[in-house]
Design an enzyme around this catalytic site. Structure first.
Site, PDB file in Angstrom:
ATOM      1  N   GLU A   1       0.888  -1.166   0.000  1.00 55.19           N
ATOM      2  CA  GLU A   1       0.000   0.000   0.000  1.00 55.19           C
ATOM      3  C   GLU A   1       0.916   1.203   0.000  1.00 55.19           C
ATOM      4  O   GLU A   1       1.676   1.415   0.933  1.00 55.19           O
ATOM      5  CB  GLU A   1      -0.934  -0.039   1.210  1.00 55.19           C
ATOM      6  CG  GLU A   1      -2.055   0.988   1.122  1.00 55.19           C
ATOM      7  CD  GLU A   1      -1.629   2.334   1.668  1.00 55.19           C
ATOM      8  OE1 GLU A   1      -1.331   3.234   0.839  1.00 55.19           O
ATOM      9  OE2 GLU A   1      -1.584   2.494   2.885  1.00 55.19           O
TER      10      GLU A   1
ATOM     11  N   CYS B   1      -1.838   8.227   4.079  1.00 53.19           N
ATOM     12  CA  CYS B   1      -1.927   7.942   2.651  1.00 53.19           C
ATOM     13  C   CYS B   1      -3.325   8.225   2.129  1.00 53.19           C
ATOM     14  O   CYS B   1      -3.511   8.457   0.933  1.00 53.19           O
ATOM     15  CB  CYS B   1      -1.529   6.502   2.381  1.00 53.19           C
ATOM     16  SG  CYS B   1      -2.349   5.310   3.445  1.00 53.19           S
TER      17      CYS B   1
END
Length: 522
Positions: free
Chosen positions: A284, A318
């Site tokens: 990720e 993020c």
């Protein structure tokens, strides 16, 4: 046992007096740990031969948190060897027994949530609510993965047979030794989540936390240990880039989960794929996340959602909203509302009750912020924030930044393209929804995206067109990383994710398993 409140990332306020009393008790306990020397563990034994590095608080550079023994190359060898030796034993342990010990670990995380959250506030700068949410997310992820294993009966499913004598079964089996490399920004959830999924699936785990997250990782390890987890099954190896590289290069590692930057994630993805045979990689790798605000939106809800997403944890997620496209008739009104919200947010020492933004993680983050603000002033407008608040007023000498809104930049400006990981959001106008969607999708990343509109047709167009793994509509909580309980799937498209997801989802545990079909004739 500490007082426990269920705080999640969808929680919008913390006005409960008992919550603050419990957190402050946890803070007193966490503060008593400061100044200690900590280490990783292999087979339950502390690693004390490696060089020491010192952790200080990003909220107060004068505050030494602890000293940490770096795992050596020999420690990495020992950790992988121990995990490999235990792999068959753990894989053949009944899934019911694996799940039982992991659920106990999740309960211990919840019971210790106040002191764990307070330590996290000191170590990485999360405010009270976000730190508590991170801890509870860690426990929830472990429970959720355990439930997935239970609901699937350990991922064993009967298949059709040609004769009565033939028995066909599909089984998902673990890979063996799984490396988890976790980030600073979710030091509990994105260590416990991947480790918990790998362990529930029957893999053994070697966990390498971010250096600025080592203290939290040790306390997480203790929760697994105190729950009765076999000490051979989970290893902890603290250290920096060299430690991570040594772990990834070890031929005995069968799979890896990494959470971090696109550049590092792609390097890991390519490096790990160069083995003699395919190995699973779950990455990720960040986002440059858009939100679109229609002229038909509730502007107060939109401003609240964007502000919470852009400025939560000082933009160091993020999932954070980094760019906003606003339909021209409401552009000025929205910018004014967002700027007002940004100016009202409290920047403070992260353990303080009123702080919404604590510090960013490092001096490097401050430099990145200063460069972006300087560029925005030269080529556009800074309509809110723009200041470095280091040592300002009552703030200690930490890395504090004002939440910042910039406008007037060209649509292809690098501020709309590059991931900054600071509390700065750029806003631009658009005319048609097709134009806004093209701008939103014009990125190599695709983690989260938001839309604000009261029109059902516009919402459907957005949902059918947007290129992102996690999308939200008219959500005042913005792009929070999940809506626990329930565990919102959280994965990326394009450059934001690889073969899987770094947390959540109906199909996450299966990424830690491989299929074996079995035919037995009696």
């Amino acid at each position: 046992m500490s007082t426990h409140f269920r705080v999640t990332y969808a929680t919008l306020s913390a006005d409960n007096e008992e919550l603050h009393t419990a957190y402050e008790a946890g803070l007193r306990l966490a503060t008593s740990w400061l100044g200690s020397t900590i280490s990783g563990y292999v087979s339950g034994k502390p690693l004390t031969s490696g060089p020491l590095f010192t952790l200080t608080s990003p909220g107060d550079a004068s505050l030494t948190l602890c000293r940490v023994h770096t795992a050596t190359q020999a420690d990495i060898e020992d950790a992988v060897s121990a995990a490999a030796a235990a792999a068959q034993r753990w894989a053949r342990t009944r899934w019911q027994d694996r799940v039982a010990v992991l659920r106990t670990a999740a309960d211990l995380i919840s019971e210790r949530s106040n002191e764990l959250a307070a330590l996290m506030s000191l170590e990485v700068g999360k405010n009270r609510l976000e730190a508590l949410g991170d801890v509870e997310e860690a426990a929830d992820l472990i429970r959720y993965y355990c439930q997935q294993v239970a609901d699937s009966d350990g991922f064993t499913a009967p298949m059709g047979s040609l004769t009565d004598r033939e028995r066909n079964v599909s089984v998902l089996r673990p890979y063996g030794v799984w490396a988890v490399i976790s980030p600073f920004n979710f030091p509990m959830a994105l260590a416990a989540g991947p480790a918990g999924a790998a362990l529930a699936a029957g893999n053994t785990v070697v966990l390498k936390p971010s250096p600025q997250g080592s203290f939290t990782a040790v306390r997480l390890y203790e929760c697994f240990r105190d729950a009765g987890l076999d000490p051979e099954v989970l290893q902890l190896v603290p250290g920096g880039d060299e430690t991570g590289a040594a772990l990834l290069a070890h031929p005995g590692v069968d799979g890896v989960t990494f959470t971090g930057s696109y550049a590092v994630g792609m390097s890991i993805y390519r490096q790990f794929a160069s083995a003699a045979y395919p190995k699973p990689v779950i990455c990720e790798m960040g986002g440059k996340n858009p939100a679109i605000v229609s002229a038909l939106a509730d502007l107060d809800t939109a401003a609240a959602g964007v502000a919470r997403s852009a400025f939560g944890f000082s933009g160091q997620k993020c999932s954070a909203c980094a760019r906003v496209y606003v339909q021209r008739p409401v552009y000025e009104s929205f910018v004014a509302k967002l700027a007002e919200r940004a100016g009202s947010l409290v920047v403070g020492e992260p353990t303080s009750r009123d702080a919404f933004l604590g510090p960013v993680i490092s001096a490097e983050s401050v430099t990145r912020f200063e460069r972006a603000v300087e560029h925005a002033r030269a080529h556009g407008d800074v309509v809110a924030g723009g200041s470095v608040l280091r040592g300002a007023g009552a703030l200690p000498a930490g890395y504090y930044l004002a939440p910042t809104v910039v406008t007037g930049l060209a649509a292809d400006d690098w501020i709309f393209r590059d991931e900054l990981f600071v509390p700065l959001v750029a806003v631009a106008p658009y005319d048609t929804l097709d134009e806004a969607l093209a701008l939103a999708n014009d990125t190599d990343l695709g983690l989260t995206a938001g839309f604000f509109s009261a029109d059902a047709g516009e919402i459907d167009t957005f949902l059918d067109t947007i290129e992102a793994g996690v999308v939200y509509v008219n959500r005042a909580a913005g792009a929070t990383t999940g809506a626990w309980p329930g565990v919102q799937p959280f994965g990326g498209w394009k450059g934001s994710g690889s073969a899987g997801k770094a947390g959540g989802g109906l199909y996450y545990v299966q990424h830690y398993l491989r299929e074996q079909s079995r035919t037995v004739v009696s």
